[in-house]
Scaffold this active site. Structure first.
Site, short mmCIF file in Angstrom:
data_model
loop_
_atom_site.label_atom_id
_atom_site.label_comp_id
_atom_site.label_asym_id
_atom_site.label_seq_id
_atom_site.Cartn_x
_atom_site.Cartn_y
_atom_site.Cartn_z
N HIS A 116 3.08 7.12 -6.86
CA HIS A 116 2.52 8.04 -6.99
C HIS A 116 2.96 9.36 -7.22
O HIS A 116 3.31 10.40 -8.19
CB HIS A 116 1.16 8.00 -6.41
CG HIS A 116 0.07 9.07 -6.91
ND1 HIS A 116 -0.87 9.58 -6.14
CD2 HIS A 116 -0.14 9.53 -8.11
CE1 HIS A 116 -1.74 10.00 -7.10
NE2 HIS A 116 -1.09 9.95 -8.06
N HIS A 148 0.88 -1.36 -0.25
CA HIS A 148 -0.14 0.31 0.00
C HIS A 148 1.02 0.91 0.55
O HIS A 148 0.25 2.06 -0.91
CB HIS A 148 -0.56 0.12 0.92
CG HIS A 148 -1.78 1.36 1.13
ND1 HIS A 148 -3.27 0.81 0.76
CD2 HIS A 148 -1.28 2.68 1.79
CE1 HIS A 148 -2.68 2.64 1.21
NE2 HIS A 148 -2.53 3.12 1.86
N GLU A 149 1.93 1.19 1.22
CA GLU A 149 2.76 2.65 1.07
C GLU A 149 3.39 2.43 -0.52
O GLU A 149 4.05 3.90 -0.63
CB GLU A 149 3.02 2.72 1.90
CG GLU A 149 2.86 2.48 3.35
CD GLU A 149 1.77 3.39 3.76
OE1 GLU A 149 1.87 4.60 3.02
OE2 GLU A 149 0.56 3.76 4.17
N HIS A 187 1.46 4.89 -2.90
CA HIS A 187 1.71 6.34 -2.48
C HIS A 187 3.14 6.45 -3.50
O HIS A 187 3.13 7.63 -3.89
CB HIS A 187 2.07 6.77 -1.38
CG HIS A 187 0.35 6.55 -0.86
ND1 HIS A 187 -0.70 7.22 -1.34
CD2 HIS A 187 0.13 5.89 0.29
CE1 HIS A 187 -1.95 6.89 0.04
NE2 HIS A 187 -1.46 5.90 0.61
#
Length: 674
Positions: free
Chosen positions: A471, A464-465, A468
């Site tokens: 992104h 998940h991280e 980020h």
């Protein structure tokens, strides 16, 4: 302070801050100088005798504040990741000053007049789409900050913003102090019966790190239901652990939350909105309070019904131990028992196959190469802000350097709880910058020489991280305002949630899920059982999440002037009104330790996780059914969404990938709520 490293641009790779040179005493002079320099730059823009143009006003504003950005990025990251009493004192001093500085920029009448003049004739300027959007977003930001208000209201806004900044700092500090104080200290390993051997060793190592040699210490994670509750066989210890978690900072932070919510409501009223939630959501993809209300209401009933069915299963298992009801501190323990019985999946059985280095390199990084063609190479000669933080250079498929990734995975006393991504440097073609991003997690650090074995949820958090991080790393925009994760709050979690899908893709899972000692792959039948068990517990997880979202929403839909006497009573009433007062399922966060909301950027925005999950679940289906391979699909997702940041409307990016508006059906199916 001629030796202050913040006074010049870093000469390290991609302007990585020179952490080896940075000392605490450098921060305050750098903040002072950075704010003064930006105000001088703003004054220069306003005093320009030439009529306002896009370049001499809007672009000049984008270029301003370089030094302040350098010091603020490093300070925020260190305050989160490796704080100290000195940094906490400085945070208390600097936060209100930074709020006043932001107001000095946004409430500068001369600067707004120039931006407003350009905005009013924007159709005549011949701007390209990204530049036009920059002008529009800058104008919106100034209006939302109060630039059009009369002087008296602007003065009150300044006072509110400074007080809110101070309150957020106090909230963070109170929570960190009480979280430390409430750690569970045990004398011997027998009290930790049920925990795996490596988890017991990690508790001993935690005790040593905290200066309690010979003790076994369970430090609290930032959320309510502590992970150890699933394994600890001692029911009284489970009750003690959960009570410590649920009671954090209530006395100190309850009144702060009441004051914060009141100030936010007053500010929203000054700006013409009926509540802080209405103010926030007007600039998000949700668009209205009614839209968020409708989504939360639609999910609450089915989620509670799911949780009640799960509770019946848990009680059937608990009766064998003489229990006649399931308390909150029993839920995770008996859920694990049911999972083992029904699906033959034991969380402890998985851990030896989930070793951190293997998951990181052969899972997270491997998936990034599989889908996007990027390669990460560790750069041990580059020094980060803590010995546990490691620097990797990220190379694109053509061999060019994209940026730097800093991984900081272990818990420590000086780090706040949870997991998050920070940006030390934002990508911008205008400024010639490549991104430097940080992922922070809070994995229990093993004893020296021992492997760090993860839970399944910790593996999910890693993926998940890193979503980020991607992104930020894939950002390909001209202006820093749009870089990477500078997107609406209820959109920013979407790309990171999509990245979780790769952890269970067969070719990725087979590559990283291997026994740390023998190298044997995770047995195929266990993989199948894991897949079958994924849906179990969705009722609990959804109710737990929705409870926190409703608490946030209740605080921030209050109109200005509403009196709240007691924070705990307020949140209990909010949960009851929403039909989410399930005693055995406490909300993921309660008011007094809800840092996302009262000391972070998620106020009236915690709904964003499930709002984004609508897009996530829909996109996962697109990846599976679009007829393209992973690499081809990844290129589309990167080009049309990850690379665009905030340079075009968020839902336009989604439509450019999927080809239509989002649909909620895939989320309802995933959560068992169809």
């Amino acid at each position: 302070m001629s030796d202050n490293p913040f006074f010049a641009t870093s000469t390290l790779v991609h302007e990585l801050p020179p952490f080896a040179e940075i000392r605490e005493e450098h921060y305050l002079p750098a903040f002072d100088q950075g704010m003064a320099l930006q105000l001088d730059e703003i004054a220069g823009i306003v005093a320009d005798p030439e009529p306002p143009t896009f370049d001499n006003t809007v672009v000049a504003l984008e270029r301003s504040g370089a030094m302040l950005k350098r010091v603020a990025a490093a300070f925020e990251n260190q305050g989160d990741s490796d704080t100290s009493p000195g940094l906490q004192e400085l945070d208390a001093e600097i936060s209100p000053r930074l709020a006043r500085h932001r107001d000095a920029v946004h409430l500068d009448a001369g600067l707004f007049a120039r931006i407003d003049a350009l905005y009013r004739r924007r159709s005549e300027l011949g701007l390209d789409p990204e530049s036009l959007r920059l002008l529009e977003r800058r104008h919106t930001a100034f209006v939302r900050a109060g630039a059009e208000l009369p002087a008296a209201d602007q003065q009150r806004l300044r006072e509110i913003n400074a007080e809110l900044a101070a309150a957020a700092t106090a909230f963070r500090r109170n929570l960190m102090d009480d979280t430390r104080a409430r750690a569970i200290v045990l004398d011997g390993p027998e009290q930790l019966a049920g925990l795996s051997a490596d988890a017991v060793a990690a508790a001993a190592e935690n005790g040593r790190a905290l200066g309690r040699d010979g003790s076994y210490v369970l430090s609290l994670k930032n959320f309510s239901n502590q992970t150890e509750l699933a394994q600890l066989t001692d029911r009284s210890l489970r009750a003690l652990l959960l009570a410590a978690s649920l009671g954090r900072a209530a006395e100190a932070n309850g009144p702060l939350a009441i004051r914060t919510a009141g100030l936010r409501a007053e500010r929203a009223a000054l700006l013409g909105h009926p509540s802080h939630a209405a103010y926030v959501v007007a600039d998000e993809t949700a668009g209205s309070v009614a839209a968020v209300d409708a989504m939360l209401a639609r999910l609450a009933g089915p989620a509670v019904a799911n949780a009640e069915r799960e509770a019946a299963e848990l009680l059937a298992a608990a009766r064998a131990d003489g229990l006649t009801s399931i308390a909150a501190h029993d839920w995770a323990y008996y859920a694990e028992r049911v999972r083992q019985s029904a699906y033959q999946v034991d969380a402890a059985e998985l851990r030896p196959y989930l070793e951190l280095e293997r998951v990181l390199h052969d899972g997270v990084f491997f998936a990034a190469q599989l889908v996007y063609g990027v390669v990460l190479q560790e750069r041990p000669e580059l020094v980060a802000y803590h010995p546990d933080a490691r620097v990797f250079e990220v190379f694109d498929g053509d061999g060019g350097s994209l940026g730097l990734f800093v991984g900081d995975f272990f818990a420590r006393d000086s780090k706040r709880g949870g997991a998050w991504m920070n940006e030390l440097v934002q990508q911008s073609h205008l400024l010639g910058k490549r991104p430097v991003v940080v992922n922070n997690l809070n994995i229990a650090k093993p004893a020296p020489g021992e492997p760090a074995l993860l839970t399944w949820d910790e593996v999910r958090t890693l993926f998940h991280e890193f979503g980020h991080a991607l992104h930020g790393l894939f950002s390909d925009v001209r202006y820093p305002l749009f870089a990477g994760t500078e997107v609406p709050r209820d959109f920013v979690e979407f790309p990171s949630q999509v990245n979780e899908m790769w952890m269970v893709r067969p070719e990725v899972l087979a590559n990283y899920a291997r026994h740390h000692a023998t190298g044997e792959p995770l047995p195929a039948e266990l993989v199948e059982r894991m897949a079958a068990a994924e849906s179990f517990g969705q009722g609990f997880r959804t109710v737990e999440y929705l409870g926190a979202a409703v608490i946030d929403w209740a605080w921030h839909t209050l109109p200005a002037g509403t009196e709240v006497a007691d924070a705990e009573e307020f949140e209990a009433q909010a949960l009851a009104r929403a039909g989410l007062a399930v005693a055995a399922v406490p909300p993921r966060y309660r008011t007094a330790y809800f840092s996302h909301v009262f000391a972070g950027e998620y106020s009236a925005g915690y709904y964003a996780y499930i709002w984004s999950e609508v897009l996530d679940a829909d996109t996962v289906e697109w990846f599976a059914s679009n007829g393209l391979g992973a690499r081809e699909s990844g290129e589309v997702f990167r080009r049309e969404l990850l690379a665009r940041g905030g340079s075009r409307p968020a839902l336009d990016c989604f439509r450019a990938v999927v080809g239509r508006d989002p649909e909620i059906g895939p989320l309802l199916a995933r959560r068992g709520l169809a």
